[in-house]
Design a protein around this motif. Structure first.
Motif, PDB file in Angstrom:
ATOM      1  N   GLN A  80       0.772  -1.085  -0.071  1.00 24.46           N
ATOM      2  CA  GLN A  80      -0.090   0.004   0.120  1.00 24.46           C
ATOM      3  C   GLN A  80       0.932   1.217   0.057  1.00 24.46           C
ATOM      4  O   GLN A  80       0.675   2.254  -0.695  1.00 24.46           O
ATOM      5  N   LYS A  98      -1.020  -2.818 -13.282  1.00 27.50           N
ATOM      6  CA  LYS A  98      -1.714  -2.007 -12.392  1.00 27.50           C
ATOM      7  C   LYS A  98      -2.586  -1.290 -13.490  1.00 27.50           C
ATOM      8  O   LYS A  98      -2.093  -0.833 -14.454  1.00 27.50           O
ATOM      9  N   GLU A  99      -3.744  -0.844 -12.897  1.00 24.60           N
ATOM     10  CA  GLU A  99      -4.644   0.071 -13.607  1.00 24.60           C
ATOM     11  C   GLU A  99      -4.997   1.333 -12.690  1.00 24.60           C
ATOM     12  O   GLU A  99      -5.368   0.985 -11.339  1.00 24.60           O
ATOM     13  N   TYR A 150      -8.397   4.942  -7.680  1.00 21.06           N
ATOM     14  CA  TYR A 150      -8.513   3.638  -7.359  1.00 21.06           C
ATOM     15  C   TYR A 150      -7.498   2.963  -8.110  1.00 21.06           C
ATOM     16  O   TYR A 150      -7.367   3.025  -9.446  1.00 21.06           O
ATOM     17  N   THR A 159      -5.685  -0.669  -9.193  1.00 23.53           N
ATOM     18  CA  THR A 159      -5.701  -2.109  -9.142  1.00 23.53           C
ATOM     19  C   THR A 159      -4.739  -2.694  -9.507  1.00 23.53           C
ATOM     20  O   THR A 159      -4.275  -2.433 -10.639  1.00 23.53           O
ATOM     21  N   VAL A 177      -2.096  -6.307  -9.918  1.00 20.19           N
ATOM     22  CA  VAL A 177      -2.206  -7.949 -10.005  1.00 20.19           C
ATOM     23  C   VAL A 177      -1.121  -8.210  -9.511  1.00 20.19           C
ATOM     24  O   VAL A 177       0.038  -7.817  -9.957  1.00 20.19           O
ATOM     25  N   PRO A 220      -5.947  -9.993  -8.406  1.00 21.38           N
ATOM     26  CA  PRO A 220      -6.213  -8.688  -8.332  1.00 21.38           C
ATOM     27  C   PRO A 220      -6.493  -8.217  -6.951  1.00 21.38           C
ATOM     28  O   PRO A 220      -7.045  -8.751  -6.260  1.00 21.38           O
ATOM     29  N   LYS A 221      -5.905  -6.790  -6.721  1.00 17.94           N
ATOM     30  CA  LYS A 221      -6.136  -6.157  -5.287  1.00 17.94           C
ATOM     31  C   LYS A 221      -6.491  -4.731  -5.616  1.00 17.94           C
ATOM     32  O   LYS A 221      -5.702  -4.200  -6.372  1.00 17.94           O
ATOM     33  N   GLU A 222      -7.545  -4.034  -4.979  1.00 13.59           N
ATOM     34  CA  GLU A 222      -7.807  -2.991  -5.214  1.00 13.59           C
ATOM     35  C   GLU A 222      -7.545  -1.977  -4.138  1.00 13.59           C
ATOM     36  O   GLU A 222      -7.809  -2.370  -2.894  1.00 13.59           O
ATOM     37  N   TYR A 223      -7.012  -0.684  -4.434  1.00 14.98           N
ATOM     38  CA  TYR A 223      -6.708   0.043  -3.287  1.00 14.98           C
ATOM     39  C   TYR A 223      -7.246   1.334  -3.494  1.00 14.98           C
ATOM     40  O   TYR A 223      -7.373   1.785  -4.606  1.00 14.98           O
ATOM     41  N   ARG A 224      -7.803   2.412  -2.697  1.00 22.47           N
ATOM     42  CA  ARG A 224      -8.337   3.416  -2.702  1.00 22.47           C
ATOM     43  C   ARG A 224      -7.891   4.672  -1.841  1.00 22.47           C
ATOM     44  O   ARG A 224      -7.130   4.330  -0.918  1.00 22.47           O
TER      45      ARG A 224
END
Length: 97
Positions: free
Chosen positions: A5, A47-48, A57, A59, A61, A66-70
């Motif tokens: 993160q 990453k996206e 946001y 995302t 891989v 996949p993992k999403e962070y905000r």
């Protein structure tokens, strides 16, 4: 960089600056450094990036998952805002030959 993160936060903060200032070689190089950290230290394969009025946001891989962070936009854009408010303090120097 210990946490994924934290690495994403740092990458995103400088990416926003480098996207807004493509002539800023220091920002471009720092973005590349964090790309490398994400790939080599955290095994991020891709990453996206998306954003809306309030959040970014990201995302990633990692090992096929996949993992999403905000992140709040005001937190991420603080460096860019500071540069825009005081551009004389953030001069872009040309690359040396």
């Amino acid at each position: 960089m210990k946490s994924l993160q934290d690495a994403i936060y740092n990458w995103l903060t400088i990416k926003i600056v480098s996207d807004a200032r493509p002539e800023d070689t220091a920002a471009q190089e720092t973005t590349q450094l964090f790309d490398q950290i994400l790939a080599e230290e955290h095994d991020v394969e891709s990453k996206e990036l998306k954003r809306d009025a309030l959040m970014y946001y990201v995302t990633v891989v990692q090992e096929g998952n996949p993992k999403e962070y905000r992140f709040p936009r005001d937190l991420i854009e603080v460096m860019l805002d500071q540069i825009r408010q005081e551009p004389d303090k953030y001069v872009t120097y040309p690359e040396e030959d």
